[in-house]
Design a protein around this motif. Structure first.
Motif, PDB file in Angstrom:
ATOM      1  N   CYS A 161      -2.174   0.120  -3.405  1.00 24.16           N
ATOM      2  CA  CYS A 161      -3.506   0.303  -2.832  1.00 24.16           C
ATOM      3  C   CYS A 161      -3.418   1.287  -1.667  1.00 24.16           C
ATOM      4  O   CYS A 161      -2.347   1.558  -1.140  1.00 24.16           O
ATOM      5  CB  CYS A 161      -4.097  -1.032  -2.375  1.00 24.16           C
ATOM      6  N   GLY A 162      -4.560   1.831  -1.294  1.00 21.17           N
ATOM      7  CA  GLY A 162      -4.579   2.783  -0.190  1.00 21.17           C
ATOM      8  C   GLY A 162      -4.773   4.199  -0.670  1.00 21.17           C
ATOM      9  O   GLY A 162      -5.565   4.438  -1.569  1.00 21.17           O
ATOM     10  N   SER A 163      -4.028   5.107  -0.077  1.00 20.54           N
ATOM     11  CA  SER A 163      -4.321   6.530  -0.250  1.00 20.54           C
ATOM     12  C   SER A 163      -3.956   7.015  -1.641  1.00 20.54           C
ATOM     13  O   SER A 163      -3.274   6.336  -2.409  1.00 20.54           O
ATOM     14  CB  SER A 163      -3.613   7.355   0.818  1.00 20.54           C
ATOM     15  N   SER A 164      -4.435   8.249  -1.935  1.00 17.91           N
ATOM     16  CA  SER A 164      -4.224   8.806  -3.278  1.00 17.91           C
ATOM     17  C   SER A 164      -2.891   9.534  -3.386  1.00 17.91           C
ATOM     18  O   SER A 164      -2.620  10.172  -4.373  1.00 17.91           O
ATOM     19  CB  SER A 164      -5.362   9.779  -3.596  1.00 17.91           C
ATOM     20  N   ARG A 165      -2.045   9.434  -2.346  1.00 16.68           N
ATOM     21  CA  ARG A 165      -0.826  10.247  -2.295  1.00 16.68           C
ATOM     22  C   ARG A 165       0.056  10.025  -3.520  1.00 16.68           C
ATOM     23  O   ARG A 165       0.532   8.937  -3.790  1.00 16.68           O
ATOM     24  CB  ARG A 165      -0.062   9.976  -0.995  1.00 16.68           C
TER      25      ARG A 165
ATOM     26  N   ALA B  76      -3.483  -0.859  -7.981  1.00 20.83           N
ATOM     27  CA  ALA B  76      -4.662  -0.103  -7.549  1.00 20.83           C
ATOM     28  C   ALA B  76      -4.800   1.094  -8.492  1.00 20.83           C
ATOM     29  O   ALA B  76      -3.811   1.660  -8.937  1.00 20.83           O
ATOM     30  CB  ALA B  76      -4.485   0.368  -6.113  1.00 20.83           C
TER      31      ALA B  76
ATOM     32  N   ILE C 269      -5.838   4.357  -8.469  1.00 22.21           N
ATOM     33  CA  ILE C 269      -5.355   5.737  -8.284  1.00 22.21           C
ATOM     34  C   ILE C 269      -3.837   5.769  -8.440  1.00 22.21           C
ATOM     35  O   ILE C 269      -3.283   6.626  -9.123  1.00 22.21           O
ATOM     36  CB  ILE C 269      -5.769   6.305  -6.901  1.00 22.21           C
TER      37      ILE C 269
ATOM     38  N   ASP D 208       1.003   3.651   2.088  1.00 26.41           N
ATOM     39  CA  ASP D 208       1.632   3.951   3.379  1.00 26.41           C
ATOM     40  C   ASP D 208       2.998   3.268   3.458  1.00 26.41           C
ATOM     41  O   ASP D 208       3.936   3.818   4.040  1.00 26.41           O
ATOM     42  CB  ASP D 208       0.761   3.470   4.549  1.00 26.41           C
TER      43      ASP D 208
ATOM     44  N   ASN E 198       0.827  -1.215   0.000  1.00 27.70           N
ATOM     45  CA  ASN E 198       0.000   0.000   0.000  1.00 27.70           C
ATOM     46  C   ASN E 198       0.858   1.261   0.000  1.00 27.70           C
ATOM     47  O   ASN E 198       2.061   1.206   0.211  1.00 27.70           O
ATOM     48  CB  ASN E 198      -0.966  -0.037   1.195  1.00 27.70           C
TER      49      ASN E 198
END
Lengths: 164, 425
Positions: free
Chosen positions: A62-66, A87, A89, A15, A13
């Motif tokens: 996967c996870g945040s859009s950062r 993922a 994004i 993070d 992910n």
């Protein structure tokens, strides 16, 4: 391009790629680059040589859009990421920042394998294993963005996105 | 809505919204350039978006009156360097006339709802992965990165691949002590972290109709934890009533056509569902609460874009009223927005959280993303109502995060260990 494979598993992910405790502090990508993947592998940036590849299983990013995730990888010297899936994004962010993201069967690639990638054809040669795999072709609009060097350059030139 | 065009066939909600916004008769798999209704970025993504916007040569925005920046992830700023990034956002918002939601306004996603920016049938992008939350009010809303956000702000449009849709039907009646979060966690466990990648979810059924808007938002919020691009629901009277007084625009909700094509369909009956917990370190690592009961905890977090709304705070207060948080446990509470905070004050909820030994933060993201307001220590366990439990997520890779409903978090904070809320209700 030619480089060594650095092997990771499934569901890496954003993070793990670059932690929130670093990314909120700065826009300096060279500083963030020192911390990429450190929660999974504290020695990753020491082992990585400029032009190497990151190879993963399914659902990479996967996870945040950062957007700092692909940017920090790129600034750390990663030339491309290969995964069996991404993922969505992360996938867009990677292409938008000119870091190639190749969808292919990565199951036969081991840590330390030497790979040679032809971005134009999407063909990946595993020199260590003497094998070849194909990556999934990108849609036209993503190839256009990559060929301009990223979405910032694309927009600077064209002013808005166009399909066909 | 009837679409002109010889290829017009029965459509999903996603196909309809993306067709209407692109002027094309679009079906799953098509690529379209669509006109945006609203764009949003937060303090973790806006600074990069501003830099990208300037790199694109931007000197005016196409989204005047339809763009917002929110300072919520590190708010108030815990560090000088972050204060500088916040200053950059304020300056940019002033210069180009963007709405700025400064410290204390709340989590970006709740602000977008409270202020009536994410409307039924609209197309919204946000530089935050949980933008999918507004699917619960029938908006096609999806998370993007900073550069895509900048392109949208500059040109008013963005390219999209029209997603395939997974239809999820949830029937049955929620048992006592079981909440929307438990439905959402059950879905993530079953569909898995990448089971809906690139797809839109269309979630409906009798159990969804029974839920209030707050609970529906919790379910759509977790759509991205299954890889989905959107977590859509149909609008009903509850949805339309929510927008009373929040917008002057005429609402145009979108329903799927009968016979629309779904890539996959799943059905659940939640009548027998119990409280669910996501164990470290992935959101799809789901167990019934019984399996992890007794796990000692050092911190509880109630809030975030997942569970910081009134129904969530009320459910926690039901359990906390007249009790004390266990010795050695920190309970952090962060209402999702200023509006939620004001109502929670009126209802006396904030008093209960404070009296029981909890600490109430200003509306915002609190410790969810590890920037401030409750970073756990080495070897500590946290039970949280948030949406991610990745290793290091809350700022310490040596801590373990469990995700659960506000009731489960409240019951666990009182006991000092993970506890089934049904035991204390």
């Amino acid at each position: 391009m030619k480089g060594k494979a650095h092997r990771f598993g499934d569901d890496v992910n954003t993070d793990y790629i670059i932690s929130g405790r670093h990314k909120f502090k700065t826009l300096d990508m060279n500083e963030l680059a020192c911390h990429v993947m450190e929660d999974l592998d504290p020695h990753f940036t020491k082992r990585l040589k400029k032009g190497d590849f990151l190879v993963a299983g399914k659902n990479f990013g996967c996870g945040s859009s950062r957007e700092q995730a692909p940017l920090a990888l790129k600034h750390a010297g990663v030339a491309a990421v290969l995964a069996s899936s991404f993922a969505r994004i992360y996938f867009r962010n990677s292409i938008n920042n000119g870091l190639p993201a190749l969808v292919c069967d990565t199951s036969g690639i081991e840590d330390g394998d030497t790979l040679e990638i032809d971005l134009a054809t999407g063909r990946i040669k595993n020199i260590s294993k003497g094998s070849e795999i194909d990556s999934r072709p990108l849609p036209r609009v993503m190839l256009d963005i990559l060929s301009e060097g990223g979405l910032v350059e694309y927009m600077r030139k064209h002013g808005r996105l166009a399909i066909e | 809505m009837v679409l002109e065009g010889k290829n017009s066939v029965a459509k999903t909600i996603s196909e309809k919204i993306l067709s209407a916004h692109s002027g094309k008769d679009a079906s799953a798999g098509d690529l379209v350039v669509a006109e945006l209704d609203f764009v949003m970025a937060q303090d973790g993504t806006a600074p990069l978006a501003i830099r990208a916007f300037e790199g694109m040569g931007g000197d005016s925005i196409a989204m005047a009156g339809r763009a917002a920046l929110c300072i919520d992830h590190s708010a108030p700023s815990p560090l000088r360097a972050i204060s500088e990034l916040h200053a950059l956002m304020r300056e940019f918002a002033d210069k180009y006339g963007l709405e700025l939601n400064d410290v204390g306004e709340g989590v970006c996603h709740q602000v977008m709802l409270d202020k009536g920016h994410a409307l039924p049938g609209s197309l919204v992008i946000g530089a935050d992965s949980h933008t999918c939350t507004y699917g619960a009010v029938n908006a096609f809303a999806t998370g993007v990165g900073s550069t895509d956000l900048a392109a949208g702000l500059l040109s008013g449009s963005l390219w999209f691949r029209v997603p395939e849709t997974m239809k999820v039907t949830i029937d049955g009646k929620l048992p006592a002590g079981v909440f929307a979060k438990d439905i959402a966690l059950m879905m993530v466990g079953d569909i898995t972290a990448d089971g809906a990648t690139y797809m839109a979810l269309e979630v409906g059924g009798a159990a969804i109709a029974d839920l209030g808007l707050d609970g529906r938002l919790t379910i759509s919020n977790l759509a991205v934890e299954m890889g989905a691009k959107a977590g859509l629901m149909e609008a009903d009277q509850k949805t339309l009533a929510f927008f009373d007084g929040r917008t002057s625009e005429k609402l145009a909700p979108v329903s799927p056509d009968a016979g629309a094509a779904y890539q996959e369909e799943r059905e659940y009956d939640i009548s027998g569902l119990g409280p669910q917990v996501a164990k470290p370190h992935t959101v799809d690592n789901i167990a019934p609460v019984e399996e992890v009961e007794g796990t000692p905890i050092a911190e509880g977090l109630i809030g975030t874009c997942t569970n910081g709304r009134l129904e969530d705070l009320r459910a926690a207060v039901e359990i906390l009223r007249g009790k004390k948080v266990a010795h050695g446990v920190r309970l952090i509470v962060a209402p999702a927005s200023r509006e939620v905070m004001m109502q929670a004050l009126r209802e006396g909820l904030i008093e209960v959280f404070t009296e029981c030994g909890g600490s109430v933060m200003c509306p915002g993201c609190a410790s969810c993303v590890g920037t401030h307001q409750g970073i756990p220590g080495d070897g500590e366990n946290v039970i949280s109502t948030a949406n991610r439990n990745f290793k290091g997520r809350m700022g310490n890779p040596e801590a373990c995060i469990y995700l659960a409903s506000p009731a489960t978090v409240a019951a666990s904070c009182v006991a000092g260990e993970i506890t089934d809320p049904r035991r204390v209700m």
